[in-house]
Write a protein that holds these residues in place. Sequence first.
Motif, PDB file in Angstrom:
ATOM      1  N   GLN A   1     -17.067  -3.344 -25.083  1.00 11.93           N
ATOM      2  CA  GLN A   1     -16.807  -3.473 -23.657  1.00 11.93           C
ATOM      3  C   GLN A   1     -16.816  -4.929 -23.212  1.00 11.93           C
ATOM      4  O   GLN A   1     -16.022  -5.337 -22.369  1.00 11.93           O
ATOM      5  CB  GLN A   1     -17.834  -2.670 -22.863  1.00 11.93           C
ATOM      6  N   GLU A   2     -17.718  -5.755 -23.810  1.00 14.86           N
ATOM      7  CA  GLU A   2     -17.780  -7.160 -23.442  1.00 14.86           C
ATOM      8  C   GLU A   2     -16.465  -7.874 -23.767  1.00 14.86           C
ATOM      9  O   GLU A   2     -16.004  -8.744 -23.005  1.00 14.86           O
ATOM     10  CB  GLU A   2     -18.940  -7.853 -24.183  1.00 14.86           C
ATOM     11  N   PHE A   3     -15.840  -7.493 -24.900  1.00 17.13           N
ATOM     12  CA  PHE A   3     -14.564  -8.106 -25.277  1.00 17.13           C
ATOM     13  C   PHE A   3     -13.497  -7.812 -24.227  1.00 17.13           C
ATOM     14  O   PHE A   3     -12.759  -8.714 -23.793  1.00 17.13           O
ATOM     15  CB  PHE A   3     -14.130  -7.573 -26.647  1.00 17.13           C
ATOM     16  N   TRP A   4     -13.412  -6.559 -23.794  1.00 17.89           N
ATOM     17  CA  TRP A   4     -12.386  -6.177 -22.820  1.00 17.89           C
ATOM     18  C   TRP A   4     -12.640  -6.819 -21.458  1.00 17.89           C
ATOM     19  O   TRP A   4     -11.695  -7.226 -20.777  1.00 17.89           O
ATOM     20  CB  TRP A   4     -12.323  -4.661 -22.686  1.00 17.89           C
ATOM     21  N   ILE A   5     -13.895  -6.932 -21.056  1.00 17.36           N
ATOM     22  CA  ILE A   5     -14.212  -7.575 -19.785  1.00 17.36           C
ATOM     23  C   ILE A   5     -13.784  -9.044 -19.811  1.00 17.36           C
ATOM     24  O   ILE A   5     -13.201  -9.567 -18.851  1.00 17.36           O
ATOM     25  CB  ILE A   5     -15.723  -7.454 -19.487  1.00 17.36           C
TER      26      ILE A   5
ATOM     27  N   ALA B   1      -4.211  -0.377 -32.242  1.00 18.74           N
ATOM     28  CA  ALA B   1      -5.474  -1.108 -32.367  1.00 18.74           C
ATOM     29  C   ALA B   1      -6.281  -1.102 -31.076  1.00 18.74           C
ATOM     30  O   ALA B   1      -7.433  -1.542 -31.074  1.00 18.74           O
ATOM     31  CB  ALA B   1      -5.207  -2.546 -32.802  1.00 18.74           C
ATOM     32  N   VAL B   2      -5.691  -0.605 -29.976  1.00 19.71           N
ATOM     33  CA  VAL B   2      -6.408  -0.538 -28.704  1.00 19.71           C
ATOM     34  C   VAL B   2      -7.283   0.706 -28.718  1.00 19.71           C
ATOM     35  O   VAL B   2      -6.777   1.828 -28.746  1.00 19.71           O
ATOM     36  CB  VAL B   2      -5.423  -0.509 -27.520  1.00 19.71           C
ATOM     37  N   ARG B   3      -8.598   0.508 -28.675  1.00 22.01           N
ATOM     38  CA  ARG B   3      -9.522   1.632 -28.787  1.00 22.01           C
ATOM     39  C   ARG B   3      -9.664   2.422 -27.487  1.00 22.01           C
ATOM     40  O   ARG B   3      -9.921   3.613 -27.511  1.00 22.01           O
ATOM     41  CB  ARG B   3     -10.903   1.112 -29.224  1.00 22.01           C
ATOM     42  N   ALA B   4      -9.514   1.760 -26.347  1.00 22.54           N
ATOM     43  CA  ALA B   4      -9.669   2.450 -25.047  1.00 22.54           C
ATOM     44  C   ALA B   4      -8.448   2.159 -24.175  1.00 22.54           C
ATOM     45  O   ALA B   4      -8.529   1.408 -23.201  1.00 22.54           O
ATOM     46  CB  ALA B   4     -10.954   2.000 -24.359  1.00 22.54           C
TER      47      ALA B   4
END
Length: 471
Positions: free
Chosen positions: A193-197, A218-221
Amino acid sequence: MPDLRAPIITRLRQGTGVGWLRVAILLVLDSLMLSLAWIIADSWGTPVNSFELFWKSSQEPGFLLPIMVISLGILAASGLYGTDDKRRDYFTLIKSLTLAQIVLLIIAFLYKPGLIVSRSTFLLSWLLSIIFVCTERLLIQLAIVSLRRQGAIRQRIFLLGDPGDVEEARKLLDRTARFDVRGQAILPSESNQEFWIEILDRVRQLRVSEVFVCSWEAVRAPIFLYWELMSSGISLRVLPIGLKIPSQWSEIKMIDGLTTIRFRSPPILGSDFWTKRFVDIVAAISVLMLASPLFLAIALLIKFDSRGPIFYKQNRVGLKGRHFKVWKFRTMVIDADRLQKELEAKNEMKGGVMFKMKDDPRITRVGKFLRRYSLDELPQIINVLLGEMSLVGPRPFPLRDVEKMSEHHFIRHEVLPGITGLWQVSGRSNVVDFEDVFRLDITYIQNWSLALDFQILLQTIKVVLQKEGAY
């Protein structure tokens, strides 16, 4: 209870203002062109008071209002004020303007059955509308392309994906000269989550209008990414670099919730082929009639300059791999083919498929002049009339070059070869890698339209006069 998943007021999509401005400019210019077409048609056509259909007199200020509403409404319904390449679909544009004319005639009959309609006025207005609106949109597109090549009015985007896919995507998008890549990010094997934020904050700060995802698997969410981008006014687009599919016009179709990609039939087939062929014949006959004095003058210069025939005919490979003899004004000494074998070591084309040499000793004095201005290609008008070539298309290569081609290169032979093409207007002899030549040919084949042909012909005149890459 308010929806806590999104902000109270979602931000307008980045670039919305530019999109609205583009639509407004197109609407204004289309309206002016249509008004001009009808005013000229009204003055040139047979005066039978046909404009009493919706209005009292063509002299009153509002007589064009119903015409504008119907015509522009049909253009909008056809998606000609949309995004991407739809607004440059000239075939759809012609069909929509024709439909608008038919609708006007139907309304004329239903509204006032006894009305005498001026056929000349309607025919003139139809023809002039097509000419004016298509010319206007073509000029706009040429202006946009010119500005984008200078780095202006490009869409700001962000790339997201695996290292190899991101690099390939950047190369592909740079070729279009439509996008300004403001940043990129590599997807880690284990994203959190920190990476996406962090990525979302970076994308917002860069004020891009779209995020291109090059490695969707490769996109998990994905739903989280989509939601956050859309709520920030940023569009999400998938660029399937790793998906090896034909690069052809396609559309997304849903089948019971399943996303599919449907491909349209390849261009330059069926009616496209015969339309292109008709234009070729008309243009070839016109050139032969107008340029006959020039043909005679060049023939005399060649005859007085060196020993040998006026014309040079060489076996080339054309449509479906068929062999034919291409006509050219002779620019070399008579034993040029034999001498080429001695010069192969000096070939400047990478890959060895084509033979190009800047200071070729086989070229005659008159030949240098003819090549500088591409006048040696003029007799290929004969090949066009015989149906062996087209005005625009991939260049036909000699047997020696075709024998050195790879298997994937032979897709070039699925269309008629041309006198000029994207290669000629993209550097001509300055393009020294055959794979670049092949890429330009495939780009033309996949994106063919009459408008593209006219654009290449106009660009060819400019390139020839400036002597760009000619030898």
